[in-house]
Design a protein around this motif. Structure first.
Motif, PDB file in Angstrom:
ATOM      1  N   GLN A  74       0.870  -1.171   0.000  1.00  0.00           N
ATOM      2  CA  GLN A  74       0.000   0.000   0.000  1.00  0.00           C
ATOM      3  C   GLN A  74       0.910   1.225   0.000  1.00  0.00           C
ATOM      4  O   GLN A  74       1.885   1.285   0.781  1.00  0.00           O
ATOM      5  N   GLU A 132       0.582   5.367   0.233  1.00  0.00           N
ATOM      6  CA  GLU A 132      -0.215   6.582   0.402  1.00  0.00           C
ATOM      7  C   GLU A 132       0.615   7.750  -0.100  1.00  0.00           C
ATOM      8  O   GLU A 132       1.768   7.917   0.315  1.00  0.00           O
ATOM      9  N   HIS A 173      -4.421  -0.696  -7.740  1.00  0.00           N
ATOM     10  CA  HIS A 173      -5.554   0.127  -7.311  1.00  0.00           C
ATOM     11  C   HIS A 173      -5.087   1.556  -7.088  1.00  0.00           C
ATOM     12  O   HIS A 173      -3.976   1.784  -6.614  1.00  0.00           O
ATOM     13  N   TRP A 197      -6.968   5.017  -5.463  1.00  0.00           N
ATOM     14  CA  TRP A 197      -8.167   5.610  -4.855  1.00  0.00           C
ATOM     15  C   TRP A 197      -7.857   7.012  -4.369  1.00  0.00           C
ATOM     16  O   TRP A 197      -6.810   7.248  -3.749  1.00  0.00           O
ATOM     17  N   ARG A 198      -8.762   7.958  -4.628  1.00  0.00           N
ATOM     18  CA  ARG A 198      -8.654   9.286  -4.037  1.00  0.00           C
ATOM     19  C   ARG A 198      -9.080   9.206  -2.589  1.00  0.00           C
ATOM     20  O   ARG A 198     -10.054   8.503  -2.257  1.00  0.00           O
ATOM     21  N   VAL A 199      -8.359   9.892  -1.702  1.00  0.00           N
ATOM     22  CA  VAL A 199      -8.763  10.004  -0.304  1.00  0.00           C
ATOM     23  C   VAL A 199      -9.699  11.203  -0.199  1.00  0.00           C
ATOM     24  O   VAL A 199      -9.324  12.325  -0.567  1.00  0.00           O
ATOM     25  N   ASN A 253      -3.815  10.157  -2.455  1.00  0.00           N
ATOM     26  CA  ASN A 253      -4.406   8.901  -2.901  1.00  0.00           C
ATOM     27  C   ASN A 253      -3.875   7.773  -2.063  1.00  0.00           C
ATOM     28  O   ASN A 253      -2.836   7.899  -1.391  1.00  0.00           O
ATOM     29  N   THR A 254      -4.594   6.653  -2.096  1.00  0.00           N
ATOM     30  CA  THR A 254      -4.043   5.422  -1.543  1.00  0.00           C
ATOM     31  C   THR A 254      -4.070   4.397  -2.661  1.00  0.00           C
ATOM     32  O   THR A 254      -5.055   4.279  -3.398  1.00  0.00           O
ATOM     33  N   SER A 255      -2.952   3.730  -2.815  1.00  0.00           N
ATOM     34  CA  SER A 255      -2.732   2.867  -3.974  1.00  0.00           C
ATOM     35  C   SER A 255      -2.195   1.520  -3.535  1.00  0.00           C
ATOM     36  O   SER A 255      -1.589   1.390  -2.463  1.00  0.00           O
TER      37      SER A 255
END
Ligand SMILES: O=C(O)CC1=CCC(=O)O1
Length: 96
Positions: free
Chosen positions: A4, A6, A42, A44-46, A52-54
């Motif tokens: 992950q 961030e 993946h 994703w916008r926080v 983002n978190t990816s």
């Protein structure tokens, strides 16, 4: 190996809007190529943050480092990297 990542973006306030737009454009192109390559699983916008978190799927720490440091926005991002492994209760086949 899954990680992950961030990423928090901080562009300089005095950066010209056209320069910022160009950076975001090349960042998007690079991210989408890495997604097509299966490396960036993946994105994703926080909510409420320019961050983002990816999830990345790479073969080594060195590969992840090379990917992250080559991102066009890298000089303007702070990153937190967390190694992941499969949770024993997960029923998802793609959690490996
Ligand atoms: O906007 C961001 O979160 C930074 C970013 C990563 C990939 C991308 O296209 O933008």
């Amino acid at each position: 190996m899954l990680f992950q990542v961030e990423m928090e973006v901080r562009l300089p306030h005095d950066m010209a809007p056209s320069a910022a737009d160009e950076l975001k454009r090349v960042e998007r192109e690079r991210a989408q190529q890495l997604m097509r390559d299966g490396k960036w699983r993946h994105l994703w916008r926080v909510v409420g943050h320019y961050s983002n978190t990816s999830i990345f799927d790479v073969t080594s720490h060195d590969e992840l480092h090379a990917i992250l440091t080559s991102l066009p926005l890298f000089p303007f991002m702070t990153m937190k990297v967390t190694p992941l492994c499969r949770h024993p209760s997960s029923i998802r086949e793609d959690d490996t």
